[in-house]
Scaffold this motif. Structure first.
Motif, PDB file in Angstrom:
ATOM      1  N   GLN A  41       0.834  -1.211   0.000  1.00 54.73           N
ATOM      2  CA  GLN A  41       0.000   0.000   0.000  1.00 54.73           C
ATOM      3  C   GLN A  41       0.867   1.258   0.000  1.00 54.73           C
ATOM      4  O   GLN A  41       0.591   2.211  -0.734  1.00 54.73           O
ATOM      5  N   LEU A  42       1.944   1.273   0.800  1.00 58.21           N
ATOM      6  CA  LEU A  42       2.847   2.429   0.827  1.00 58.21           C
ATOM      7  C   LEU A  42       3.566   2.600  -0.517  1.00 58.21           C
ATOM      8  O   LEU A  42       3.705   3.730  -1.013  1.00 58.21           O
ATOM      9  N   ASP A  43       3.987   1.503  -1.120  1.00 54.46           N
ATOM     10  CA  ASP A  43       4.673   1.590  -2.420  1.00 54.46           C
ATOM     11  C   ASP A  43       3.742   2.163  -3.482  1.00 54.46           C
ATOM     12  O   ASP A  43       4.160   2.974  -4.337  1.00 54.46           O
ATOM     13  N   GLU A  44       2.470   1.746  -3.448  1.00 56.25           N
ATOM     14  CA  GLU A  44       1.511   2.254  -4.433  1.00 56.25           C
ATOM     15  C   GLU A  44       1.282   3.753  -4.259  1.00 56.25           C
ATOM     16  O   GLU A  44       1.209   4.500  -5.226  1.00 56.25           O
ATOM     17  N   ILE A  45       1.183   4.204  -3.009  1.00 58.33           N
ATOM     18  CA  ILE A  45       0.974   5.635  -2.759  1.00 58.33           C
ATOM     19  C   ILE A  45       2.190   6.435  -3.223  1.00 58.33           C
ATOM     20  O   ILE A  45       2.056   7.503  -3.834  1.00 58.33           O
ATOM     21  N   ASN A  46       3.398   5.930  -2.952  1.00 59.39           N
ATOM     22  CA  ASN A  46       4.615   6.621  -3.412  1.00 59.39           C
ATOM     23  C   ASN A  46       4.670   6.705  -4.936  1.00 59.39           C
ATOM     24  O   ASN A  46       5.097   7.720  -5.507  1.00 59.39           O
ATOM     25  N   ALA A  47       4.247   5.639  -5.614  1.00 64.19           N
ATOM     26  CA  ALA A  47       4.225   5.655  -7.073  1.00 64.19           C
ATOM     27  C   ALA A  47       3.235   6.697  -7.587  1.00 64.19           C
ATOM     28  O   ALA A  47       3.516   7.429  -8.551  1.00 64.19           O
ATOM     29  N   ASN A  48       2.061   6.777  -6.940  1.00 66.03           N
ATOM     30  CA  ASN A  48       1.084   7.790  -7.353  1.00 66.03           C
ATOM     31  C   ASN A  48       1.614   9.198  -7.109  1.00 66.03           C
ATOM     32  O   ASN A  48       1.353  10.115  -7.896  1.00 66.03           O
ATOM     33  N   MET A  49       2.385   9.377  -6.026  1.00 70.56           N
ATOM     34  CA  MET A  49       2.977  10.690  -5.760  1.00 70.56           C
ATOM     35  C   MET A  49       3.972  11.069  -6.865  1.00 70.56           C
ATOM     36  O   MET A  49       3.990  12.216  -7.340  1.00 70.56           O
ATOM     37  N   LYS A  50       4.792  10.117  -7.285  1.00 75.27           N
ATOM     38  CA  LYS A  50       5.757  10.405  -8.356  1.00 75.27           C
ATOM     39  C   LYS A  50       5.047  10.739  -9.661  1.00 75.27           C
ATOM     40  O   LYS A  50       5.460  11.625 -10.418  1.00 75.27           O
ATOM     41  N   ARG A  51       3.944  10.029  -9.919  1.00 71.86           N
ATOM     42  CA  ARG A  51       3.182  10.314 -11.135  1.00 71.86           C
ATOM     43  C   ARG A  51       2.603  11.723 -11.086  1.00 71.86           C
ATOM     44  O   ARG A  51       2.647  12.471 -12.056  1.00 71.86           O
ATOM     45  N   THR A  52       2.064  12.113  -9.924  1.00 69.83           N
ATOM     46  CA  THR A  52       1.496  13.458  -9.775  1.00 69.83           C
ATOM     47  C   THR A  52       2.580  14.527  -9.884  1.00 69.83           C
ATOM     48  O   THR A  52       2.386  15.569 -10.517  1.00 69.83           O
ATOM     49  N   GLN A  53       3.741  14.271  -9.282  1.00 64.94           N
ATOM     50  CA  GLN A  53       4.844  15.219  -9.390  1.00 64.94           C
ATOM     51  C   GLN A  53       5.317  15.369 -10.839  1.00 64.94           C
ATOM     52  O   GLN A  53       5.651  16.467 -11.284  1.00 64.94           O
ATOM     53  N   ALA A  54       5.333  14.254 -11.587  1.00 68.07           N
ATOM     54  CA  ALA A  54       5.721  14.326 -12.997  1.00 68.07           C
ATOM     55  C   ALA A  54       4.717  15.144 -13.796  1.00 68.07           C
ATOM     56  O   ALA A  54       5.091  15.946 -14.668  1.00 68.07           O
ATOM     57  N   LEU A  55       3.427  14.981 -13.488  1.00 65.54           N
ATOM     58  CA  LEU A  55       2.392  15.748 -14.185  1.00 65.54           C
ATOM     59  C   LEU A  55       2.518  17.238 -13.855  1.00 65.54           C
ATOM     60  O   LEU A  55       2.360  18.096 -14.728  1.00 65.54           O
ATOM     61  N   ILE A  56       2.826  17.547 -12.578  1.00 66.10           N
ATOM     62  CA  ILE A  56       3.036  18.949 -12.198  1.00 66.10           C
ATOM     63  C   ILE A  56       4.242  19.517 -12.941  1.00 66.10           C
ATOM     64  O   ILE A  56       4.227  20.663 -13.416  1.00 66.10           O
ATOM     65  N   GLY A  57       5.316  18.703 -13.060  1.00 61.22           N
ATOM     66  CA  GLY A  57       6.490  19.153 -13.802  1.00 61.22           C
ATOM     67  C   GLY A  57       6.198  19.396 -15.270  1.00 61.22           C
ATOM     68  O   GLY A  57       6.748  20.318 -15.881  1.00 61.22           O
ATOM     69  N   GLN A  58       5.320  18.592 -15.871  1.00 58.33           N
ATOM     70  CA  GLN A  58       4.962  18.786 -17.273  1.00 58.33           C
ATOM     71  C   GLN A  58       4.178  20.076 -17.501  1.00 58.33           C
ATOM     72  O   GLN A  58       4.204  20.637 -18.596  1.00 58.33           O
ATOM     73  N   LYS A  59       3.490  20.542 -16.458  1.00 53.00           N
ATOM     74  CA  LYS A  59       2.700  21.764 -16.605  1.00 53.00           C
ATOM     75  C   LYS A  59       3.516  23.030 -16.372  1.00 53.00           C
ATOM     76  O   LYS A  59       3.001  24.135 -16.550  1.00 53.00           O
ATOM     77  N   LEU A  60       4.781  22.869 -15.993  1.00 51.64           N
ATOM     78  CA  LEU A  60       5.714  23.995 -15.951  1.00 51.64           C
ATOM     79  C   LEU A  60       6.715  23.777 -17.082  1.00 51.64           C
ATOM     80  O   LEU A  60       7.635  22.970 -16.979  1.00 51.64           O
ATOM     81  N   ILE A  61       6.527  24.512 -18.169  1.00 49.27           N
ATOM     82  CA  ILE A  61       7.349  24.326 -19.373  1.00 49.27           C
ATOM     83  C   ILE A  61       8.598  25.186 -19.241  1.00 49.27           C
ATOM     84  O   ILE A  61       8.509  26.407 -19.046  1.00 49.27           O
ATOM     85  N   LYS A  62       9.780  24.551 -19.374  1.00 48.88           N
ATOM     86  CA  LYS A  62      11.050  25.237 -19.203  1.00 48.88           C
ATOM     87  C   LYS A  62      11.859  25.209 -20.500  1.00 48.88           C
ATOM     88  O   LYS A  62      11.610  24.387 -21.385  1.00 48.88           O
ATOM     89  N   ALA A  63      12.824  26.116 -20.580  1.00 51.71           N
ATOM     90  CA  ALA A  63      13.707  26.174 -21.745  1.00 51.71           C
ATOM     91  C   ALA A  63      14.659  24.981 -21.704  1.00 51.71           C
ATOM     92  O   ALA A  63      15.345  24.764 -20.700  1.00 51.71           O
ATOM     93  N   PRO A  64      14.734  24.193 -22.780  1.00 53.23           N
ATOM     94  CA  PRO A  64      15.622  23.015 -22.764  1.00 53.23           C
ATOM     95  C   PRO A  64      17.103  23.368 -22.923  1.00 53.23           C
ATOM     96  O   PRO A  64      17.963  22.557 -22.585  1.00 53.23           O
ATOM     97  N   PHE A  65      17.424  24.558 -23.462  1.00 51.83           N
ATOM     98  CA  PHE A  65      18.815  24.970 -23.628  1.00 51.83           C
ATOM     99  C   PHE A  65      18.867  26.486 -23.733  1.00 51.83           C
ATOM    100  O   PHE A  65      17.838  27.163 -23.843  1.00 51.83           O
ATOM    101  N   ASP A  66      20.086  27.041 -23.679  1.00 52.22           N
ATOM    102  CA  ASP A  66      20.267  28.488 -23.841  1.00 52.22           C
ATOM    103  C   ASP A  66      19.912  28.893 -25.260  1.00 52.22           C
ATOM    104  O   ASP A  66      20.246  28.189 -26.226  1.00 52.22           O
ATOM    105  N   GLY A  67      19.258  30.037 -25.410  1.00 49.02           N
ATOM    106  CA  GLY A  67      18.935  30.497 -26.748  1.00 49.02           C
ATOM    107  C   GLY A  67      18.071  31.741 -26.732  1.00 49.02           C
ATOM    108  O   GLY A  67      17.867  32.381 -25.696  1.00 49.02           O
TER     109      GLY A  67
END
Length: 373
Positions: free
Chosen positions: A146-172
């Protein structure tokens, strides 16, 4: 009556003889006039055929391309909450460009963290019970899963939050912004372009006959219409290993330093691949060549003596075999020899054997300063 007829015939005969004599005299006078009235020598500009060591190039037409250029787009759909950049700004790798609405994901993350804390407490409690043999191992395994599943869901949510903040991939440098705050964007929608101008590629093609004369690291000279008269240096970095079946040409890519940001991707480029220089090459000014459908030729001026013993320049048309062109000069492979004086302007008035005189200046030489309107 007979006497009158005889007198008339005599008069007509005298008139005919006089007319014949006049015509004969006039024809002789005209012939003597043209024989003794030669046209004056034609003024022409002359140049000497010289032997020089000339640079050799393979010429091509290419296109400039940025070494790194992307169209910034979201991976997930969402509403634009914040745009912390301006069109045309320079950004560093990792700088935020667009923030999509992530309130739902942030709330899910808080709930999952609370569930994770509870799952950790339950797991620790059952581990203590297991040590005292008060509960079976299956209960410990259940709460661990149960704890492993919750941690996996947290990582998935954090990844989705990261996708909604679009950053510059390189200098330019950023292009023109395509979205506004409040817009709803779908995955892949264009937000802005990002281009790294510090390094450019030059893509061009050459005939397959040139393949053996190419090598990685070979120098390339580039000039563009936007900056006439300037050459930019580059080096060949990639040679396509295959020859195109359609065009029988080989694709070549050169790389150049553009940290001064003088050139831009997409520009048309005249490309010259530098070859070893060719020594002992006979060259003449390009204006000396008379190009016709029957072949190329030049007028060579030589000194001859006139019947009265004076020196006179006379031109003779000589066919030549033309080689490579460089700047305002042409390589001559055969037809004339070093030191020959060739006509570089005024050829339209010339024919074989025409007398010429050197002009004081070449009218085809561009002026030092152009008139201003």
């Amino acid at each position: 009556m007979t006497v009158r007829i005889v007198i008339m015939l005599v008069v007509l005969g005298l008139l005919g003889a006089a007319l014949y004599g006049f015509n004969t005299f006039r024809a002789k006078a005209i012939a003597d006039f043209f024989a003794n009235n030669k046209p004056p020598p034609t003024p022409v500009a002359l140049a000497e055929a010289t032997v020089q060591t000339i640079p050799k190039y393979l010429s091509a037409i290419g296109t400039l391309q940025a070494a790194r250029q992307v169209t910034v787009a979201p991976e997930v759909a969402g509403r634009v909450d914040r745009i912390p950049f301006e069109s045309g700004a320079r950004v560093k790798a990792g700088d935020p460009l667009v923030q999509l609405n992530d309130a739902t994901e942030q709330a899910d993350l808080l709930a999952q963290r609370a569930q994770a804390r509870l799952a950790e407490l339950n797991l620790e409690r059952y581990r203590d019970l297991r040590r005292s043999q008060a509960t079976p191992q299956s209960n410990v395994d259940q709460y661990q899963a149960q704890l492993d599943e919750i941690n996996a869901n947290m990582k998935r949510t954090q990844a989705l939050i990261g996708q909604k903040l679009i950053k510059a991939p390189f200098d330019g440098e950023l292009g023109i912004r395509q979205v506004n705050v409040g817009d709803y964007v779908n995955p892949g929608a264009t937000i802005v372009t990002l281009t790294d101008l510090s390094q450019l590629y030059i893509n061009f093609t050459l005939p397959e006959q040139s393949f053996t004369r190419l090598s990685v690291g070979q120098g390339v000279l580039i000039n563009v219409d936007a900056l006439p008269g300037r050459d930019f240096e580059a080096k060949i970095t990639t040679i396509e290993p295959q020859v195109s079946v359609d065009t029988r040409a080989v694709k070549v890519q050169a790389t150049m330093d553009n940290r001064q940001r003088q050139l831009r991707p997409g520009m048309f480029a005249n490309v010259r691949v530098v070859l070893p220089p060719q020594p002992d090459t006979l060259i003449v000014p390009e204006t000396a060549i008379d190009y016709t459908v029957y072949g190329d030729s030049v007028f060579v001026a030589t000194s001859q003596k006139t019947p009265d013993g004076k020196e006179q320049l006379v031109v003779e048309r000589k066919p030549v075999k033309v080689g490579d062109r460089l700047a305002n000069q042409v390589e001559i492979r055969s037809g004339i020899k070093p030191g020959d004086r060739v006509v570089v302007s005024g050829q339209l008035k010339l024919a074989n054997g025409a007398a010429v005189v050197p002009a004081e200046s070449n009218p085809l030489t561009p002026p030092q300063t152009l008139p201003q309107n």
